[in-house]
Motif scaffolding. Structure first.
Motif, PDB file in Angstrom:
ATOM      1  N   ASP A 155       1.008  -1.309   0.134  1.00 36.41           N
ATOM      2  CA  ASP A 155       0.015  -0.037  -0.063  1.00 36.41           C
ATOM      3  C   ASP A 155       0.993   1.175   0.030  1.00 36.41           C
ATOM      4  N   ARG A 156       2.125   1.184   0.612  1.00 35.35           N
ATOM      5  CA  ARG A 156       2.750   2.378   0.667  1.00 35.35           C
ATOM      6  C   ARG A 156       3.370   2.922  -0.736  1.00 35.35           C
ATOM      7  N   ASN A 157       3.295   1.819  -1.769  1.00 33.72           N
ATOM      8  CA  ASN A 157       3.875   2.307  -2.965  1.00 33.72           C
ATOM      9  C   ASN A 157       3.018   2.669  -3.949  1.00 33.72           C
ATOM     10  N   GLN A 158       1.665   2.755  -3.376  1.00 37.86           N
ATOM     11  CA  GLN A 158       0.377   2.960  -4.418  1.00 37.86           C
ATOM     12  C   GLN A 158       0.067   4.642  -3.940  1.00 37.86           C
ATOM     13  N   PRO A 159      -0.530   5.048  -5.134  1.00 39.40           N
ATOM     14  CA  PRO A 159      -0.809   6.683  -5.137  1.00 39.40           C
ATOM     15  C   PRO A 159      -1.737   6.930  -4.115  1.00 39.40           C
ATOM     16  N   MET A 160      -1.873   8.035  -3.487  1.00 36.14           N
ATOM     17  CA  MET A 160      -2.756   8.249  -2.424  1.00 36.14           C
ATOM     18  C   MET A 160      -3.841   9.318  -3.234  1.00 36.14           C
ATOM     19  N   THR A 161      -5.017   9.053  -2.821  1.00 34.25           N
ATOM     20  CA  THR A 161      -6.025   9.782  -3.629  1.00 34.25           C
ATOM     21  C   THR A 161      -6.841  10.312  -2.104  1.00 34.25           C
ATOM     22  N   ILE A 162      -7.151  11.730  -2.204  1.00 37.27           N
ATOM     23  CA  ILE A 162      -7.848  12.457  -0.805  1.00 37.27           C
ATOM     24  C   ILE A 162      -9.122  13.285  -1.576  1.00 37.27           C
ATOM     25  N   ASP A 163     -10.175  12.830  -1.146  1.00 35.41           N
ATOM     26  CA  ASP A 163     -11.488  13.587  -1.653  1.00 35.41           C
ATOM     27  C   ASP A 163     -11.794  14.091  -0.188  1.00 35.41           C
ATOM     28  N   ALA A 164     -12.495  15.346  -0.529  1.00 34.14           N
ATOM     29  CA  ALA A 164     -12.994  16.161   0.713  1.00 34.14           C
ATOM     30  C   ALA A 164     -13.909  17.487   0.019  1.00 34.14           C
ATOM     31  N   THR A 165     -14.515  17.878   0.724  1.00 36.35           N
ATOM     32  CA  THR A 165     -15.598  19.202   0.439  1.00 36.35           C
ATOM     33  C   THR A 165     -14.769  20.261   0.164  1.00 36.35           C
ATOM     34  N   SER A 166     -13.541  20.429   0.776  1.00 39.41           N
ATOM     35  CA  SER A 166     -12.550  21.664   0.612  1.00 39.41           C
ATOM     36  C   SER A 166     -11.113  21.119   0.920  1.00 39.41           C
ATOM     37  N   SER A 167     -10.408  22.071   0.436  1.00 42.13           N
ATOM     38  CA  SER A 167      -8.896  22.050   0.931  1.00 42.13           C
ATOM     39  C   SER A 167      -8.352  23.319   0.996  1.00 42.13           C
TER      40      SER A 167
END
Length: 176
Positions: free
Chosen positions: A30-42
């Motif tokens: 998992d550490r070598n996978q891309p990270m996706t972050i979804d949120a209402t705002s950033s």
């Protein structure tokens, strides 16, 4: 002299070794996978390779088999690398498949993960569950590298449940 002390220490060591349902064995790939972050705002403030991004509103982070849900996620970066992640919510939730194929679930009001020390601090009605058992309380410090776990000691109670290694099938009508 209290002769039960060594037995109690052995029991505590056994609990610590067996219990924490595998955070140290989380799916390494998992550490070598891309990270996706979804949120209402950033809201991100970066100064070169350093800075912080705050994600708010139904935050969902996915990286391989790792899935996190939180109200707020603060992601701190140093020298171009993620350094620390702080998740908050009522409750923040994390689930991940372990290298052995089993699942681990954790819930807490606050999860503070330091990448460099490989330490996660769970506070506020935390509960960590896996097929091997559960651990719940108000505060736990867990070193994902060594497997060392410390919980309680702050005047609150800690509850640990260890499942038998070979669970027998429950009789009809019994809960598993």
């Amino acid at each position: 002299m209290n002769r039960t002390l060594p037995a109690e220490l052995a029991t505590i060591a056994l609990l610590a070794a067996l219990l924490l349902p595998g955070l140290a064995w989380s799916k390494a790939s998992d550490r070598n996978q891309p990270m996706t972050i979804d949120a209402t705002s950033s809201d991100c403030s970066m100064a070169g390779d350093n800075g912080k991004c705050r994600f708010t509103g139904n935050v969902v982070i996915v990286q391989g088999t790792l899935e996190i849900h939180a109200d707020t996620a603060d992601v701190m970066q140093k020298n171009g690398e993620i350094d620390r992640v702080v998740l908050t919510g009522k409750q923040a939730a994390l689930k991940q498949q372990m290298d052995d194929g089993t699942m681990m679930n954790a819930h807490a009001n606050n999860m503070d993960y330091n990448i460099h020390t490989e330490t996660i601090i769970l506070t506020g009605d935390y509960k960590v569950e896996s097929e091997r058992g559960t651990n719940a309380g108000q505060r736990m410090v867990y070193n994902t590298r060594s497997g060392n776990m410390q919980s309680g000691g702050d005047g609150t109670r800690v509850r640990t449940v260890i499942q038998p290694k070979n669970k027998a099938a429950a009789a009809p009508g019994e809960k598993k």
